[in-house]
Scaffold this motif. Structure first.
Motif, PDB file in Angstrom:
ATOM      1  N   SER A 481       0.854  -1.181   0.000  1.00 24.49           N
ATOM      2  CA  SER A 481       0.000   0.000   0.000  1.00 24.49           C
ATOM      3  C   SER A 481       0.896   1.239   0.000  1.00 24.49           C
ATOM      4  N   TYR A 482       1.212   1.721  -1.205  1.00 21.60           N
ATOM      5  CA  TYR A 482       2.065   2.905  -1.329  1.00 21.60           C
ATOM      6  C   TYR A 482       1.268   4.168  -1.018  1.00 21.60           C
ATOM      7  N   ARG A 483       1.966   5.288  -0.901  1.00 24.70           N
ATOM      8  CA  ARG A 483       1.346   6.597  -0.741  1.00 24.70           C
ATOM      9  C   ARG A 483       2.010   7.561  -1.724  1.00 24.70           C
ATOM     10  N   GLU A 484       1.385   8.697  -1.951  1.00 27.27           N
ATOM     11  CA  GLU A 484       1.980   9.738  -2.782  1.00 27.27           C
ATOM     12  C   GLU A 484       2.060  11.030  -1.977  1.00 27.27           C
ATOM     13  N   THR A 485       3.051  11.849  -2.290  1.00 27.93           N
ATOM     14  CA  THR A 485       3.169  13.163  -1.665  1.00 27.93           C
ATOM     15  C   THR A 485       3.822  14.119  -2.661  1.00 27.93           C
ATOM     16  N   VAL A 486       4.049  15.354  -2.252  1.00 26.77           N
ATOM     17  CA  VAL A 486       4.682  16.340  -3.136  1.00 26.77           C
ATOM     18  C   VAL A 486       5.972  16.822  -2.492  1.00 26.77           C
ATOM     19  N   THR A 487       6.853  17.383  -3.310  1.00 27.23           N
ATOM     20  CA  THR A 487       8.164  17.803  -2.807  1.00 27.23           C
ATOM     21  C   THR A 487       8.399  19.297  -2.914  1.00 27.23           C
ATOM     22  N   ARG A 488       7.456  20.027  -3.513  1.00 27.88           N
ATOM     23  CA  ARG A 488       7.611  21.484  -3.559  1.00 27.88           C
ATOM     24  C   ARG A 488       6.243  22.146  -3.489  1.00 27.88           C
ATOM     25  N   THR A 489       6.258  23.453  -3.283  1.00 18.51           N
ATOM     26  CA  THR A 489       5.015  24.220  -3.150  1.00 18.51           C
ATOM     27  C   THR A 489       4.501  24.644  -4.518  1.00 18.51           C
ATOM     28  N   LEU A 601       5.709   7.241  -2.092  1.00 16.76           N
ATOM     29  CA  LEU A 601       6.266   6.863  -0.793  1.00 16.76           C
ATOM     30  C   LEU A 601       6.038   5.371  -0.575  1.00 16.76           C
ATOM     31  N   GLU A 602       7.034   4.687  -0.050  1.00 17.90           N
ATOM     32  CA  GLU A 602       6.889   3.262   0.243  1.00 17.90           C
ATOM     33  C   GLU A 602       6.955   3.032   1.750  1.00 17.90           C
ATOM     34  N   PRO A 603       6.189   2.046   2.274  1.00 15.60           N
ATOM     35  CA  PRO A 603       6.258   1.743   3.711  1.00 15.60           C
ATOM     36  C   PRO A 603       7.575   1.064   4.057  1.00 15.60           C
ATOM     37  N   VAL A 604       8.209   1.536   5.107  1.00 19.35           N
ATOM     38  CA  VAL A 604       9.470   0.964   5.593  1.00 19.35           C
ATOM     39  C   VAL A 604       9.185   0.268   6.919  1.00 19.35           C
ATOM     40  N   HIS A 674       7.682   3.726   9.122  1.00 17.58           N
ATOM     41  CA  HIS A 674       7.272   5.008   8.542  1.00 17.58           C
ATOM     42  C   HIS A 674       7.226   4.870   7.019  1.00 17.58           C
ATOM     43  N   TYR A 675       6.741   5.909   6.366  1.00 17.05           N
ATOM     44  CA  TYR A 675       6.802   5.986   4.906  1.00 17.05           C
ATOM     45  C   TYR A 675       8.009   6.817   4.501  1.00 17.05           C
ATOM     46  N   ALA A 676       8.652   6.431   3.398  1.00 15.82           N
ATOM     47  CA  ALA A 676       9.823   7.152   2.898  1.00 15.82           C
ATOM     48  C   ALA A 676       9.785   7.175   1.376  1.00 15.82           C
TER      49      ALA A 676
END
Length: 693
Positions: A481-489, A601-604, A674-676
């Motif tokens: 179960s991956y997640r997505e996020t952003v790295t800039r505004t 993001l992948e679960p660690v 955590h997710y990384a």
């Protein structure tokens, strides 16, 4: 019963440390049970589920009540397997104290650390019980040292062992300075109190001095006497130990062998003497749900029958005889059968049709639950885990329970078309019971995707579907179960305008999206000024943005760890509507994510592997191929303990590989960390897999 004589405790530990065995002995010696259940034989009272009896592990927390020395002890036996850590989390939320069981051979193990952190979060006073003192390799003092080192706990023995390994006979009570020796011919029911053997006298004297030294500093009078060389009496020492325990300043440590029926009665004495009653704790604090006006108005409820009723629903369970059963901890007041109560979390009134006391899978109907009680309520329609129940005239909303997000997905489908509706109804009931289990329908494929905390967790879910709900399902291969996020505004505006006959649709928002720290979730903030958008539409804008965050732009995984700020927009007096602003916010968020450099993001996971020395090289080499980052390699007798952080996606099938590498002698435990951000190659693979569905 006098509330000062009530103890609400949990028994928790790493898997196979002896929690359920200890609880079974407690039930036997307190007269609740007339036989001793055995985990290996599958006939324990607390592990009553078929899956628990077959696997020899605890899966769901089980509640029971017993009496000892005129005190009522409400006990919750919790699972030790990391896939079911939610059961520990919600139990700790409502318990007043805890007994943490440690294996005298294994010491502080990974799940021991997890439950310890959970107990720290809720500031639960606890005592430690070093179990399995009869086993080869048992070392009481090493275990105490690990509590102090790994857990940073102020562990202070109130007992020391009398013998060790095969010569373990009992314990030495450092309060009374007497030896307790158990009679093995009476299943441990009888034990004798005698003088401390001469060869243990010096060790006992030193341990008692250390105990006095540890507790005297928390009482001014005791400290003055201690510095003046005045020793406390046995009763004074008990009071000091209790005071320090309730303040979470020390952890009293006891010892025994539950399986060999030694030390359990002394442990019960420690629970009664040192763990808190509901009245020993500060009043529970909540918010007044209808007076806030944007500000939190705190309310308190003292642990008294005379205070207005207030309780927390901490677990739901499907009972074959009574239907949905809601476990409730009563913090204040009295709940009567048939009474109507308020659920401020759902803003609904509920009726407690029937009340029951719970003993594992057995029920005893009662007319009332009083302050400090833990019981079951039948008849609640909308209440879910974490909801508050309270008096209609005195509303209060307590802090809910926090749950980790699931990390493993599998595709699930009914074996027959006719069972599809039944499958969804069953999944809904299971999801109500277990907040770490979720399911959804994939928008593109139409597949039902179920999510949980691990392979075993989902295996149990599928097994329960067949046994309890009579629904057979076909299961796909576990997926991460991956997640997505952003790295800039990024900042953008979005308009939803639709003209048709009559009123049209008009919604216009300007939003900013920015990354946040890990585990921040999704934060929404309204930064508009001057009423550019009426307040009545703010809920729809937030709802639209959050709904869009459930489906990322890269591979369709939920977007996390972002802050969405509404900075501007406009509205039309006639055409604006909740729907228009909801759609505009949803469109705007998808546009923002695409502009803000999204990543996967992948679960660690944190993994601990225990293997004999001759297999260490193979284990380290195998972990390296799985992108593991080794954090420690410790020696424990003839074994090596390897700690590492490793992506979950690399760990499927690891148990089989470990058994092969170590000829079945290696063991491993794993828990979510955590997710990384995933490496570029992994991100590409995940994105391509999502597009090929």
């Amino acid at each position: 019963m006098d509330i000062a004589k009530v103890r609400n405790i949990g028994i928790m530990a790493h898997i196979d440390a002896g929690k359920t065995t200890t609880t079974e002995r407690v039930l036997y010696y307190t007269g609740v049970s007339h036989r001793i259940g055995d985990v290996d034989s599958g006939n324990t009272q607390m592990d009553w589920m078929e899956q628990e009896q077959e696997r020899g592990i605890t899966i769901t927390s089980a509640a029971t009540t017993c009496e000892w020395r005129g005190h009522q002890i409400n006990i919750i036996d919790t699972p030790g397997h990391v896939d079911f850590t939610v059961e520990v989390e919600r139990s700790l939320r409502v318990l007043d104290g805890a007994v943490v069981v440690f294996c005298a051979v294994g010491g502080v193990q990974p799940q021991s650390e997890t439950v310890w952190r959970q107990a720290n979060r809720y500031r639960v006073p606890r005592v430690a019980f070093v179990n399995k003192m009869d086993r080869t390799g048992a070392d009481f003092w090493r275990c105490v040292g690990q509590m102090r080192g790994r857990l940073k706990a102020h562990a202070v023995p109130v007992q020391i062992p009398l013998g060790r390994e095969s010569s373990f006979r009992g314990c030495i009570d450092l309060i009374s300075m007497q030896a307790l020796v158990w009679d093995k011919d009476t299943l441990g029911s009888d034990y004798t109190t005698c003088e401390i053997p001469a060869d243990y006298a010096e060790a006992a004297k030193k341990a008692r001095t250390d105990l006095i030294d540890s507790v005297a500093e928390f009482d001014d009078v005791a400290l003055e006497n201690y510095l003046a060389g005045i020793q406390p009496s046995n009763e004074q020492l008990k009071v000091l130990v209790r005071k320090a325990t309730l303040a979470n300043e020390i952890i009293p440590v006891a010892c025994g062998s539950s399986f060999k029926n030694k030390g359990v009665q002394a442990l019960l004495d420690i629970v009664v003497d040192y763990l808190p009653s509901p009245s020993d704790l500060p009043p529970v604090v909540g918010a007044e749900p209808y007076k806030s006006n944007g500000h939190v108005v705190e309310e308190e409820r003292a642990a008294s029958d005379d205070a207005p009723f207030c309780g927390l629903a901490f677990k739901l369970m499907n009972d074959p005889f009574v239907g949905q059963l809601t476990f409730v901890r009563v913090y204040s007041g009295v709940l009567n059968a048939g009474e109507q109560v308020l659920n401020p979390s759902q803003d609904k009134k509920e009726r407690a049709v029937r009340l029951v006391r719970i003993h594992a899978n057995k029920r005893e109907e009662v007319k009332e639950l009083r302050a400090g009680d833990i019981g079951g309520v039948v008849g609640l329609k909308v209440t879910v885990t974490g909801d508050t129940l309270c008096d209609l005239a005195h509303p209060i909303r307590l802090e809910s329970v926090r749950f980790p997000e699931p990390v493993v997905d599998v595709a699930l489908e009914a074996e027959t078309k006719g069972d599809e509706e039944k499958l969804f109804a069953s999944l809904r009931r299971l999801a109500l019971e277990d907040p770490t289990f979720k399911f959804r329908v994939h928008e593109e494929t139409g597949q039902t995707i179920v999510s949980g905390m691990g392979e075993l967790h989902l295996e149990i879910i599928v097994d329960r579907l067949l046994r309890e709900f009579k629904v057979a399902g076909r299961v796909g291969r576990p997926q991460v179960s991956y997640r997505e996020t952003v790295t800039r505004t990024a900042e953008a505006e979005s308009k939803y305008i639709k003209q048709s006959g009559g009123h049209g649709q008009y919604g216009h928002v300007i939003m900013r999206l920015e990354p946040m720290a890990r585990n921040s979730g999704v934060v929404f903030e309204d930064a508009t000024v001057g009423g550019v958008i009426p307040r009545e539409y703010m809920g729809s804008i937030e709802r639209g943005a959050r709904e869009a965050a459930q489906l990322g732009v890269l591979a369709g995984f939920p977007i996390v760890d972002v802050k969405i700020t509404l900075t501007g927009g406009s509205y039309h007096e006639v055409d604006s509507s909740d729907l228009a602003f909801r759609v505009a916010a949803s469109m705007g968020l998808k546009d923002l994510v695409a502009r803000a450099n999204p990543v996967i993001l992948e679960p660690v996971m944190a993994i601990e592997v225990i293997v004999p020395a001759e297999y260490l090289g193979d284990v380290l080499g195998n972990l390296a191929t799985r992108r593991a980052r080794v954090s420690k390699v410790d020696t424990q007798d003839e074994l090596h303990v390897v700690g590492a952080e490793v992506p979950l996606g690399e760990m499927f099938g690891y148990v089989t590989d470990l058994r092969s590498m170590s000829q079945g002698r290696g063991t491993q435990t794993m828990e979510f960390l955590h997710y990384a951000p995933a490496p570029a190659a992994v991100q590409t693979r995940v994105i391509n897999a999502g597009r090929s569905i």
